[in-house]
Design an enzyme around this catalytic site. Structure first.
Site, short mmCIF file in Angstrom:
data_model
loop_
_atom_site.label_atom_id
_atom_site.label_comp_id
_atom_site.label_asym_id
_atom_site.label_seq_id
_atom_site.Cartn_x
_atom_site.Cartn_y
_atom_site.Cartn_z
N ASP A 111 0.77 -1.23 0.13
CA ASP A 111 -0.04 0.11 0.04
C ASP A 111 0.78 1.08 0.07
OD1 ASP A 111 0.96 0.40 2.74
OD2 ASP A 111 -0.84 -0.77 3.36
N HIS A 128 7.52 -6.92 -0.87
CA HIS A 128 6.34 -7.62 -2.06
C HIS A 128 6.07 -6.41 -3.16
CE1 HIS A 128 4.91 -10.76 1.05
NE2 HIS A 128 6.05 -11.05 0.36
#
Ligand code: CNA
Length: 324
Positions: A111, A128
């Site tokens: 995010d 990630h």
């Protein structure tokens, strides 16, 4: 003395001054972004009813090649800097960095909230991946990140490659893809240096990041709703519950204050978002959009996939081994 007081003592005495942080989706739930596994609210409990064969399919390259709509909807919703803002926990991590106490953050999140909180690049490993760069899933060529953002955020469409026509995705690590080289390189340096590990908001289900707590020799503190790792008596601590609430208590004990900062956002995006009723859109709508996309694509291709617990478990197994 309670856990938080003991932890404060470690910091105040100078015993913890190279702090390693391992965080996951739980540090962002306070911003309104669901995690994966919390029963009822987690993405896994919600995505499966929207036509994905199993929840993890949304992060699989082969699925994205055939049916990019679900990931594009998720990316449209999650795109950093538009709707979700850093939480108190993110701002606490920035403060650790400002005070020279942060060795590194290894975040599993996609995010971008650590980045938005202002944590310096060199202190942050986004294990990630992130949305700031993008490439083609077929030929691997880098795509223009601004164009990709416009295609996904403004148009809600799937970006395609200028070279081969394949689907382009932001450089988020999908299942089966390798983690960035930087992750492996820096982890090797950081493990022997760390004098405290904070594990925050993660279920420790995704390898290889989940192995970090077993690599370090230092004290470890788990800030999480669930007890997800073994607590070694006299060496580790568990601070159960909501991490933002516990971080607030911890800040009070330390006498540290967090000055509210304005988060860098792109004004154009805010305008576009508001004309698109972005402010009103909640996470339910995200799921509804995913449903629409999934149903549309399913209708077109009639793949006949259905959600079953067997497949769900199979997907979860994949996740444990997939990110290497
Ligand atoms: P997870 O498996 O969903 O686990 C989250 C953990 O955090 C659980 O143990 C929860 O109990 C706990 N938790 C949730 N909210 C809080 C809270 N407010 N305070 C304290 N604890 C809380 O997520 P992981 O990060 O462990 O799994 C790794 C996956 C999740 C990565 O591949 C990510 O890409 C992926 N993910 C990322 C996001 C994001 O970027 N925000 C959101 C959802 C999933």
């Amino acid at each position: 003395m309670g856990e938080l007081e003991q932890l404060a003592k470690l910091i105040e005495s100078g015993k913890a001054k190279r702090i390693l942080v391992l965080c996951g989706a739980g540090v962002s739930t306070g911003a309104g972004i669901p995690d994966f596994r919390s029963p009822g609210t987690g993405l896994y409990d919600n995505l499966q009813k929207y036509g994905l064969p199993y929840p993890e399919a949304i992060f699989e390259v082969n699925y994205y090649r055939k049916k990019p709509g679900a990931f594009v909807s998720l990316a449209h919703e999650l795109w950093p800097g538009i709707k979700f803002q850093p939480t108190l926990t993110h701002r606490f991590l920035k403060l650790l960095s400002d005070k020279g106490l942060l060795l590194r953050i290894y975040s599993q999140n996609i995010d971008g909230l650590e980045f938005l909180a202002g944590i310096p690049d060199d202190k942050l490993v986004e294990c990630h991946g992130h949305f700031r760069t993008a490439s083609c899933i077929d030929c691997g060529n880098a795509a223009n990140a601004e164009e990709v953002k416009e295609t996904i955020v403004r148009d809600g469409k799937t970006p395609t490659c200028n070279y081969c026509g394949g689907n382009v995705k932001p450089d988020i690590v999908f299942f089966g893809e390798g983690l960035p080289d930087r992750f492996h390189r820096l982890l090797k340096q950081d493990i022997p240096k760390a004098d405290l590990l904070l594990v925050m908001g993660t279920s420790l289900q995704v390898a290889p990041v989940s192995m970090i707590p077993n690599m370090v020799r230092c004290n470890r503190v788990l800030f999480n709703r669930d007890l997800v790792m073994k607590i070694r008596k006299g060496r580790d601590m568990f601070v159960p519950g909501n991490c933002d609430a516990n971080i607030q208590k911890f800040l009070d004990i330390l006498g540290w204050t967090i000055v509210p900062t304005t988060t860098p956002t792109d004004k154009t995006e805010e305008k576009e978002e508001s004309t698109d009723n972005g402010d009103e859109e909640n996470i339910e709508k995200l799921f509804a959009k995913i449903e629409i996309n999934a149903v549309e694509k399913q209708g077109q291709k009639n793949s006949g996939t259905s959600s079953s617990s067997g497949k769900k478990d199979e997907g979860k197994e994949k996740e444990k081994v997939a990110r290497k």
